[in-house]
Design a protein around this motif. Structure first.
Motif, PDB file in Angstrom:
ATOM      1  N   ALA A 215      -5.062  70.037  54.552  1.00  0.00           N
ATOM      2  CA  ALA A 215      -3.753  70.603  54.859  1.00  0.00           C
ATOM      3  C   ALA A 215      -3.757  72.089  54.540  1.00  0.00           C
ATOM      4  CB  ALA A 215      -2.652  69.896  54.072  1.00  0.00           C
ATOM      5  N   SER A 216      -2.829  72.795  55.156  1.00  0.00           N
ATOM      6  CA  SER A 216      -2.717  74.223  54.859  1.00  0.00           C
ATOM      7  C   SER A 216      -1.265  74.649  54.930  1.00  0.00           C
ATOM      8  CB  SER A 216      -3.552  75.052  55.850  1.00  0.00           C
ATOM      9  OG  SER A 216      -2.954  75.065  57.140  1.00  0.00           O
ATOM     10  N   ASN A 217      -0.954  75.751  54.260  1.00  0.00           N
ATOM     11  CA  ASN A 217       0.320  76.416  54.482  1.00  0.00           C
ATOM     12  C   ASN A 217       0.203  77.877  54.096  1.00  0.00           C
ATOM     13  OD1 ASN A 217       0.761  76.595  51.726  1.00  0.00           O
ATOM     14  ND2 ASN A 217       2.283  74.984  51.677  1.00  0.00           N
ATOM     15  N   MET A 218       1.242  78.626  54.460  1.00  0.00           N
ATOM     16  CA  MET A 218       1.150  80.075  54.306  1.00  0.00           C
ATOM     17  C   MET A 218       1.209  80.485  52.842  1.00  0.00           C
ATOM     18  SD  MET A 218       0.771  83.032  55.553  1.00  0.00           S
ATOM     19  CE  MET A 218       0.960  82.828  57.320  1.00  0.00           C
ATOM     20  N   ASP A 219       2.250  80.009  52.136  1.00  0.00           N
ATOM     21  CA  ASP A 219       2.443  80.482  50.769  1.00  0.00           C
ATOM     22  C   ASP A 219       2.979  79.414  49.842  1.00  0.00           C
ATOM     23  OD1 ASP A 219       5.587  82.217  51.521  1.00  0.00           O
ATOM     24  OD2 ASP A 219       4.974  80.118  51.680  1.00  0.00           O
ATOM     25  N   GLY A 220       2.903  78.136  50.229  1.00  0.00           N
ATOM     26  CA  GLY A 220       3.369  77.070  49.374  1.00  0.00           C
ATOM     27  C   GLY A 220       4.857  76.804  49.477  1.00  0.00           C
ATOM     28  N   SER A 221       5.561  77.561  50.309  1.00  0.00           N
ATOM     29  CA  SER A 221       7.005  77.411  50.362  1.00  0.00           C
ATOM     30  C   SER A 221       7.492  76.434  51.421  1.00  0.00           C
ATOM     31  CB  SER A 221       7.658  78.763  50.642  1.00  0.00           C
ATOM     32  OG  SER A 221       7.300  79.692  49.643  1.00  0.00           O
ATOM     33  N   TYR A 222       6.673  76.080  52.359  1.00  0.00           N
ATOM     34  CA  TYR A 222       7.124  75.296  53.494  1.00  0.00           C
ATOM     35  C   TYR A 222       6.310  74.027  53.653  1.00  0.00           C
ATOM     36  CZ  TYR A 222       9.109  79.821  54.440  1.00  0.00           C
ATOM     37  OH  TYR A 222       9.774  80.989  54.322  1.00  0.00           O
ATOM     38  N   GLY A 223       6.760  73.167  54.542  1.00  0.00           N
ATOM     39  CA  GLY A 223       6.028  71.946  54.819  1.00  0.00           C
ATOM     40  C   GLY A 223       4.611  72.231  55.270  1.00  0.00           C
ATOM     41  N   TYR A 224       3.693  71.441  54.761  1.00  0.00           N
ATOM     42  CA  TYR A 224       2.286  71.670  55.060  1.00  0.00           C
ATOM     43  C   TYR A 224       1.955  71.218  56.474  1.00  0.00           C
ATOM     44  CZ  TYR A 224       1.630  72.015  49.963  1.00  0.00           C
ATOM     45  OH  TYR A 224       1.688  72.363  48.646  1.00  0.00           O
ATOM     46  N   THR A 225       0.903  71.755  57.033  1.00  0.00           N
ATOM     47  CA  THR A 225       0.321  71.292  58.292  1.00  0.00           C
ATOM     48  C   THR A 225      -0.939  70.522  57.958  1.00  0.00           C
ATOM     49  OG1 THR A 225       1.168  73.223  59.497  1.00  0.00           O
ATOM     50  CG2 THR A 225      -0.600  71.962  60.529  1.00  0.00           C
ATOM     51  N   PHE A 226      -0.987  69.270  58.405  1.00  0.00           N
ATOM     52  CA  PHE A 226      -2.132  68.415  58.101  1.00  0.00           C
ATOM     53  C   PHE A 226      -3.087  68.328  59.273  1.00  0.00           C
ATOM     54  CE2 PHE A 226      -1.393  66.269  54.058  1.00  0.00           C
ATOM     55  CZ  PHE A 226      -0.069  66.567  53.809  1.00  0.00           C
ATOM     56  N   GLY A 227      -4.362  68.137  58.955  1.00  0.00           N
ATOM     57  CA  GLY A 227      -5.344  67.771  59.964  1.00  0.00           C
ATOM     58  C   GLY A 227      -5.212  66.298  60.290  1.00  0.00           C
ATOM     59  N   SER A 228      -5.999  65.826  61.255  1.00  0.00           N
ATOM     60  CA  SER A 228      -5.872  64.442  61.722  1.00  0.00           C
ATOM     61  C   SER A 228      -6.661  63.454  60.877  1.00  0.00           C
ATOM     62  CB  SER A 228      -6.309  64.340  63.181  1.00  0.00           C
ATOM     63  OG  SER A 228      -7.634  64.798  63.326  1.00  0.00           O
ATOM     64  N   GLY A 229      -7.397  63.928  59.883  1.00  0.00           N
ATOM     65  CA  GLY A 229      -8.047  63.035  58.945  1.00  0.00           C
ATOM     66  C   GLY A 229      -9.493  62.719  59.274  1.00  0.00           C
ATOM     67  N   THR A 230     -10.234  62.357  58.230  1.00  0.00           N
ATOM     68  CA  THR A 230     -11.617  61.875  58.355  1.00  0.00           C
ATOM     69  C   THR A 230     -11.693  60.542  57.636  1.00  0.00           C
ATOM     70  OG1 THR A 230     -12.604  64.091  58.391  1.00  0.00           O
ATOM     71  CG2 THR A 230     -14.026  62.264  57.729  1.00  0.00           C
ATOM     72  N   ARG A 231     -12.105  59.515  58.375  1.00  0.00           N
ATOM     73  CA  ARG A 231     -12.263  58.197  57.754  1.00  0.00           C
ATOM     74  C   ARG A 231     -13.708  58.060  57.303  1.00  0.00           C
ATOM     75  NH1 ARG A 231      -9.356  53.657  57.494  1.00  0.00           N
ATOM     76  NH2 ARG A 231      -7.799  54.507  58.931  1.00  0.00           N
ATOM     77  N   LEU A 232     -13.894  57.999  55.981  1.00  0.00           N
ATOM     78  CA  LEU A 232     -15.233  57.909  55.409  1.00  0.00           C
ATOM     79  C   LEU A 232     -15.430  56.545  54.762  1.00  0.00           C
ATOM     80  CD1 LEU A 232     -17.917  59.248  54.503  1.00  0.00           C
ATOM     81  CD2 LEU A 232     -16.726  59.960  52.426  1.00  0.00           C
ATOM     82  N   THR A 233     -16.537  55.910  55.106  1.00  0.00           N
ATOM     83  CA  THR A 233     -16.913  54.638  54.500  1.00  0.00           C
ATOM     84  C   THR A 233     -18.257  54.821  53.817  1.00  0.00           C
ATOM     85  OG1 THR A 233     -15.753  53.404  56.219  1.00  0.00           O
ATOM     86  CG2 THR A 233     -17.358  52.197  54.889  1.00  0.00           C
ATOM     87  N   VAL A 234     -18.324  54.452  52.551  1.00  0.00           N
ATOM     88  CA  VAL A 234     -19.578  54.516  51.799  1.00  0.00           C
ATOM     89  C   VAL A 234     -20.025  53.089  51.502  1.00  0.00           C
ATOM     90  CG1 VAL A 234     -20.769  55.403  49.755  1.00  0.00           C
ATOM     91  CG2 VAL A 234     -18.869  56.696  50.766  1.00  0.00           C
ATOM     92  N   VAL A 235     -21.209  52.736  51.983  1.00  0.00           N
ATOM     93  CA  VAL A 235     -21.685  51.353  51.823  1.00  0.00           C
ATOM     94  C   VAL A 235     -22.858  51.287  50.840  1.00  0.00           C
ATOM     95  CG1 VAL A 235     -20.887  50.711  54.104  1.00  0.00           C
ATOM     96  CG2 VAL A 235     -23.229  51.572  53.808  1.00  0.00           C
TER      97      VAL A 235
END
Lengths: 112, 110
Positions: A92-112
């Motif tokens: 996620a990122s934002n400009m200065d911590g004051s507003y709602g964050y923008t998220f990426g679509s995610g990474t699904r990681l499986t460790v076997v």
């Protein structure tokens, strides 16, 4: 206008393997974050950065390392993957911590 | 320890019903409270509530912050199947991070 892009989207690792997750944002945001999401536990902060060249630990940093060499990129590394790191990872990122964050679509990681 | 607790964890209703989701918090250095909707992938921002903006409304969704009770509610009226999602509550501490609740999984049946 891509926003926050995460790569890869899916990955399966064997225990002990290493990998790097990449987060890239094109909004010139100062703050970037890595979260993991596990069932019934919401999102938990792993590491974050308040600007290029800076990083800090979050709530669950053990087993992970990060780097912010360029303002637009935030890398999350797993040096020796463990099954407990099976999760969905969000950047996620934002400009200065004051507003709602923008998220990426995610990474699904499986460790076997 | 900082914590954000949401209730219920899961809710199933029929289309057209009104639902109320709850969020309570105990955190240091409270800055704001945020609501997100998460469908299949990334959470999407709904509302941010602060001391100077304790009530927000957007269409059928509305939210109120009660700083005295350290809680917030998210209301959805005339629910639709497209409202089915996980709703996340988070509290911003300073400028560094969000503390998330577990989420409420809302299912709207036709």
């Amino acid at each position: 206008n891509a926003g926050v892009t995460q790569t890869p989207k899916f990955r399966v690792l064997k225990t002990g393997q290493s990998m790097t997750l990449l987060c890239a944002q094109d909004m010139n945001h100062e703050y970037m974050y890595w979260y993991r999401q596990d069932p019934g536990m919401g999102l938990r902060l792993i590491h974050y950065s308040v600007g290029e060249g800076t990083t800090a630990k979050g709530e669950v940093p053990d087993g992970y390392n990060v780097s912010r060499l360029k303002k637009q990129n935030f890398l999350l590394g797993l040096e020796s993957a463990a099954p407990s790191q099976t999760s969905v990872y969000f950047c996620a990122s934002n400009m200065d911590g004051s507003y709602g964050y923008t998220f990426g679509s995610g990474t699904r990681l499986t460790v076997v | 320890e900082d914590k954000v607790v949401q209730s219920p964890l899961s809710l199933v209703v029929h289309e057209g019903d009104t639902v109320t989701l709850n969020c309570s918090y105990e955190v240091t250095n409270f800055r704001s409270l945020l609501w997100y909707k998460q469908e299949k992938k990334a959470p999407t921002f709904l509302f941010m509530l602060t001391s100077s903006g304790i009530e927000k409304k957007s269409g059928r969704l509305s939210s109120i912050l009660d700083k005295k009770e350290l809680s917030s509610i998210l209301n959805i009226t005339a629910t639709q199947t497209g409202d089915s999602a996980i709703y996340l509550c988070a509290v911003a501490q300073g400028a560094q991070k969000l503390v998330f609740g577990q989420g409420t999984r809302l299912t709207i049946n036709p």
